[in-house]
Write a protein that holds these residues in place. Structure first.
Motif, PDB file in Angstrom:
ATOM      1  N   GLU A  13      31.845  37.341  18.473  1.00  0.00           N
ATOM      2  CA  GLU A  13      30.610  37.998  18.881  1.00  0.00           C
ATOM      3  C   GLU A  13      30.772  38.707  20.224  1.00  0.00           C
ATOM      4  O   GLU A  13      30.327  39.854  20.400  1.00  0.00           O
ATOM      5  N   LEU A  14      31.409  38.038  21.176  1.00  0.00           N
ATOM      6  CA  LEU A  14      31.579  38.641  22.493  1.00  0.00           C
ATOM      7  C   LEU A  14      32.627  39.753  22.468  1.00  0.00           C
ATOM      8  O   LEU A  14      32.494  40.756  23.171  1.00  0.00           O
ATOM      9  N   VAL A  15      33.681  39.574  21.661  1.00  0.00           N
ATOM     10  CA  VAL A  15      34.663  40.650  21.530  1.00  0.00           C
ATOM     11  C   VAL A  15      33.991  41.892  20.937  1.00  0.00           C
ATOM     12  O   VAL A  15      34.230  43.025  21.384  1.00  0.00           O
ATOM     13  N   ARG A  26      28.543  47.099  23.566  1.00  0.00           N
ATOM     14  CA  ARG A  26      28.461  47.471  24.978  1.00  0.00           C
ATOM     15  C   ARG A  26      29.669  48.297  25.400  1.00  0.00           C
ATOM     16  O   ARG A  26      30.043  48.293  26.581  1.00  0.00           O
ATOM     17  N   ALA A  27      30.273  48.991  24.469  1.00  0.00           N
ATOM     18  CA  ALA A  27      31.520  49.704  24.757  1.00  0.00           C
ATOM     19  C   ALA A  27      31.373  50.703  25.895  1.00  0.00           C
ATOM     20  O   ALA A  27      32.310  50.914  26.685  1.00  0.00           O
ATOM     21  N   ARG A  28      30.209  51.347  26.016  1.00  0.00           N
ATOM     22  CA  ARG A  28      30.013  52.358  27.063  1.00  0.00           C
ATOM     23  C   ARG A  28      29.961  51.748  28.453  1.00  0.00           C
ATOM     24  O   ARG A  28      30.012  52.470  29.453  1.00  0.00           O
ATOM     25  N   SER A  29      29.849  50.435  28.520  1.00  0.00           N
ATOM     26  CA  SER A  29      29.816  49.772  29.824  1.00  0.00           C
ATOM     27  C   SER A  29      31.206  49.454  30.353  1.00  0.00           C
ATOM     28  O   SER A  29      31.338  48.890  31.444  1.00  0.00           O
ATOM     29  N   ILE A  64      47.816  41.900  17.936  1.00  0.00           N
ATOM     30  CA  ILE A  64      47.974  42.269  19.346  1.00  0.00           C
ATOM     31  C   ILE A  64      47.505  41.112  20.230  1.00  0.00           C
ATOM     32  O   ILE A  64      46.375  40.652  20.100  1.00  0.00           O
ATOM     33  N   PRO A  65      48.350  40.630  21.136  1.00  0.00           N
ATOM     34  CA  PRO A  65      47.971  39.462  21.932  1.00  0.00           C
ATOM     35  C   PRO A  65      46.937  39.738  23.014  1.00  0.00           C
ATOM     36  O   PRO A  65      46.093  38.900  23.297  1.00  0.00           O
ATOM     37  N   LEU A  66      47.001  40.917  23.641  1.00  0.00           N
ATOM     38  CA  LEU A  66      46.209  41.116  24.848  1.00  0.00           C
ATOM     39  C   LEU A  66      45.668  42.534  24.930  1.00  0.00           C
ATOM     40  O   LEU A  66      46.418  43.507  24.825  1.00  0.00           O
ATOM     41  N   SER A  67      44.358  42.647  25.114  1.00  0.00           N
ATOM     42  CA  SER A  67      43.705  43.927  25.402  1.00  0.00           C
ATOM     43  C   SER A  67      42.767  43.709  26.578  1.00  0.00           C
ATOM     44  O   SER A  67      42.203  42.619  26.747  1.00  0.00           O
ATOM     45  N   MET A  68      42.588  44.761  27.371  1.00  0.00           N
ATOM     46  CA  MET A  68      41.790  44.618  28.589  1.00  0.00           C
ATOM     47  C   MET A  68      40.814  45.782  28.731  1.00  0.00           C
ATOM     48  O   MET A  68      41.074  46.887  28.263  1.00  0.00           O
ATOM     49  N   ARG A  69      39.685  45.498  29.371  1.00  0.00           N
ATOM     50  CA  ARG A  69      38.684  46.495  29.714  1.00  0.00           C
ATOM     51  C   ARG A  69      38.209  46.207  31.145  1.00  0.00           C
ATOM     52  O   ARG A  69      38.359  45.099  31.655  1.00  0.00           O
ATOM     53  N   ARG A  70      37.595  47.217  31.773  1.00  0.00           N
ATOM     54  CA  ARG A  70      37.039  47.038  33.116  1.00  0.00           C
ATOM     55  C   ARG A  70      35.567  47.449  33.086  1.00  0.00           C
ATOM     56  O   ARG A  70      35.220  48.521  32.568  1.00  0.00           O
ATOM     57  N   ALA A  71      34.707  46.604  33.644  1.00  0.00           N
ATOM     58  CA  ALA A  71      33.270  46.875  33.633  1.00  0.00           C
ATOM     59  C   ALA A  71      32.955  48.071  34.533  1.00  0.00           C
ATOM     60  O   ALA A  71      33.280  48.068  35.724  1.00  0.00           O
ATOM     61  N   ARG A  72      32.307  49.079  33.966  1.00  0.00           N
ATOM     62  CA  ARG A  72      31.910  50.259  34.731  1.00  0.00           C
ATOM     63  C   ARG A  72      30.586  50.035  35.454  1.00  0.00           C
ATOM     64  O   ARG A  72      30.209  50.813  36.342  1.00  0.00           O
ATOM     65  N   GLU A  73      29.886  48.985  35.064  1.00  0.00           N
ATOM     66  CA  GLU A  73      28.582  48.650  35.613  1.00  0.00           C
ATOM     67  C   GLU A  73      28.361  47.164  35.365  1.00  0.00           C
ATOM     68  O   GLU A  73      29.089  46.548  34.578  1.00  0.00           O
ATOM     69  N   PRO A  74      27.385  46.540  36.019  1.00  0.00           N
ATOM     70  CA  PRO A  74      27.098  45.141  35.680  1.00  0.00           C
ATOM     71  C   PRO A  74      26.708  45.028  34.208  1.00  0.00           C
ATOM     72  O   PRO A  74      25.927  45.830  33.696  1.00  0.00           O
ATOM     73  N   VAL A  75      27.263  44.060  33.519  1.00  0.00           N
ATOM     74  CA  VAL A  75      27.003  43.918  32.084  1.00  0.00           C
ATOM     75  C   VAL A  75      26.916  42.436  31.741  1.00  0.00           C
ATOM     76  O   VAL A  75      27.690  41.624  32.242  1.00  0.00           O
ATOM     77  N   GLU A  76      25.965  42.095  30.877  1.00  0.00           N
ATOM     78  CA  GLU A  76      25.802  40.709  30.456  1.00  0.00           C
ATOM     79  C   GLU A  76      26.529  40.475  29.142  1.00  0.00           C
ATOM     80  O   GLU A  76      26.333  41.206  28.166  1.00  0.00           O
ATOM     81  N   LEU A  77      27.356  39.447  29.117  1.00  0.00           N
ATOM     82  CA  LEU A  77      28.080  39.046  27.921  1.00  0.00           C
ATOM     83  C   LEU A  77      27.834  37.562  27.683  1.00  0.00           C
ATOM     84  O   LEU A  77      28.266  36.725  28.480  1.00  0.00           O
ATOM     85  N   GLY A  78      27.112  37.252  26.632  1.00  0.00           N
ATOM     86  CA  GLY A  78      26.871  35.853  26.289  1.00  0.00           C
ATOM     87  C   GLY A  78      26.202  35.059  27.388  1.00  0.00           C
ATOM     88  O   GLY A  78      26.534  33.888  27.605  1.00  0.00           O
ATOM     89  N   GLY A  79      25.275  35.687  28.102  1.00  0.00           N
ATOM     90  CA  GLY A  79      24.566  34.995  29.164  1.00  0.00           C
ATOM     91  C   GLY A  79      25.268  34.993  30.498  1.00  0.00           C
ATOM     92  O   GLY A  79      24.750  34.456  31.478  1.00  0.00           O
TER      93      GLY A  79
END
Length: 446
Positions: free
Chosen positions: A58-60, A67-70, A320-335
């Motif tokens: 769910e969070l992935v 929330r991909a645009r975040s 694929i073992p590892l993928s990374m993203r960086r938050a462009r803005e504050p974002v809530e994920l699972g509380g």
């Protein structure tokens, strides 16, 4: 540096100053598999630098789709930009969306169907080159098969031969070192340690050769019916603009790495798993031998259901073992509120081996994909080609090539593991590769 978020547990195994780098280095895949036991959001420290892993489907999915645009591409993209430039693997925002629109037609299903005969010819040639009882270094020959097939689809003209030779030389170095660069402590970004020197040198050579072949294609002005010609001819629907030669190069490098590495690793693992599962190998051979369709049908996952089940199970086990993203803005994920600038990571490899969604998750069981849909993993629990606006554009090409190669080999040979030869999973830019895969070719019916 990202700040640490209160209330988010740290993964076990942290040591002062080095964080979790030692645990990742010793057993990266086992460490990633274990993270879900610490929570749905877990902090992993690369040195003193925190990365927040999300471990539930769910969070992935929130990160990749809802929330991909975040998010932008983050640290991993920064580390491999020397290779990919501003291609689809590293670009963000409106520019990334534009590039997807320009590149997508090159991998339309009809285009892929036109390349199936090229795939089949190379696969038949490989299968017909073996002799009964021959020990085949499968890891190597499958990589050569995939690279030769993709090179012909990408560069139909003989003027591209130097670029193809450079692909054969540089890609193994790039595949081996890209993941290591992503998890090195940040202070080593610009330090000329061996992994940085090897990667940067190979990337520069490959990009230089691609620049030269693009210039030769543009000077010739001919349409060779290949992938490079399609990219050079692509025009933005809104502005009518073409890609610059530099952008074409960046997309070619991105597509080359994605197409060759993932497909060759998955195919090698497929033969390894079938070699350990004689009944699955027999059922696969029966389906292929009884198929009344043409090779062009192999691009359709529904044409050969058991073959598709085998490939799905391989892609589940070896992801694929590892993928990374960086938050462009504050974002809530699972509380949990993730601050702007924080690095968020996830592991498709670990997601696909989560025992909460896959009974006996380390066992090769193609039949799990033939069960009624109600008995399959929930949405987001199986994403071998990613999801959302970064889902792999070449998934249909990769699927067709894997199916065609399986059919060509399995119709002629049983591949048996060589006694005492047990492959390890080794780090790579996408799917972990088998360290060594020696198999004996036995004729069907023998």
């Amino acid at each position: 540096m990202s700040s640490k978020i209160p209330g988010v547990p740290a993964a076990p195994g942290r040591v002062p100053l080095l964080g979790h780098t030692v645990a990742l280095w010793r057993d990266p895949l086992g460490f990633l598999e274990s993270l879900h036991r610490a929570g749905d959001t877990v902090r992993v420290d690369l040195g003193t630098w925190p990365v927040y892993f999300v471990t539930s489907p769910e969070l992935v999915r929130d990160v990749l789709v809802n929330r991909a645009r975040s998010f932008d591409r983050g640290r991993h993209a920064d580390r491999v930009r020397q290779l990919f430039g501003n291609g689809l693997a590293t670009s963000d925002g409106e520019f990334h969306d534009r590039q997807r629109r320009l590149v997508r037609p090159a991998f339309h299903r009809n285009r892929v169907a036109g390349w199936v005969e090229v795939m089949a010819r190379h696969a038949r040639d490989l299968a017909e080159s073996w002799r009964p009882g021959q020990v085949v270094e499968l890891n190597r020959v499958i990589t050569e098969l995939v690279l030769a097939t993709f090179a012909e689809a990408m560069f139909a003209s003989r003027m591209a031969r130097p670029a193809v030779e450079e692909m054969q030389r540089s890609l193994p170095v790039i595949m081996r070192d890209a993941v290591t660069r992503a998890v090195l402590p940040k202070f080593l970004d610009h330090v000329p340690v061996p992994v940085n020197r090897r990667f940067d040198t190979a990337a520069a050579r490959l990009r230089r050769e691609f620049d030269e072949v693009i210039a030769r294609y543009k000077d010739a002005g001919a349409d060779h019916g290949d992938l490079l010609s399609l990219l050079l001819a692509a025009r933005d629907a809104d502005t009518g603009e073409a890609m610059s030669p530099e952008q074409v190069r960046d997309e070619l490098v991105t597509i080359t790495v994605a197409a060759t590495e993932t497909t060759s690793a998955a195919l090698a693992w497929a033969f390894h798993e079938l070699g350990r599962a004689p009944e699955a190998d027999r059922r696969l051979h029966v389906e292929i031998s009884e198929s009344v369709g043409t090779e062009a049908d192999y691009a359709d996952p529904d044409a050969l259901p058991y073959t598709s089940a085998v490939l799905n199970e391989v892609l589940r086990l070896h992801a694929i073992p590892l993928s990374m993203r960086r938050a462009r803005e504050p974002v809530e994920l699972g509380g949990v509120c993730i601050p702007e600038g924080s690095e968020v990571a996830f592991s498709i490899y670990a997601l696909h081996r989560d025992p909460r969604r896959y009974p006996d998750p380390h066992r090769f069981t193609p039949d799990r994909w033939l069960a009624p849909h109600a008995g399959r993993p929930g949405r987001g629990a199986f994403i071998p080609f990613g999801a959302g606006n970064r889902k792999c554009l070449g998934d249909s090409f990769a699927w067709a090539e894997m199916t065609v190669a399986l059919a060509a080999v399995v119709s002629r040979w049983r591949l048996r593991p060589v006694a005492g030869s047990t492959p390890r999973e080794v780090r790579s830019v996408s799917i972990p590769r088998p360290s060594s895969l020696l198999m004996t070719a036995v004729p069907r019916g023998a």
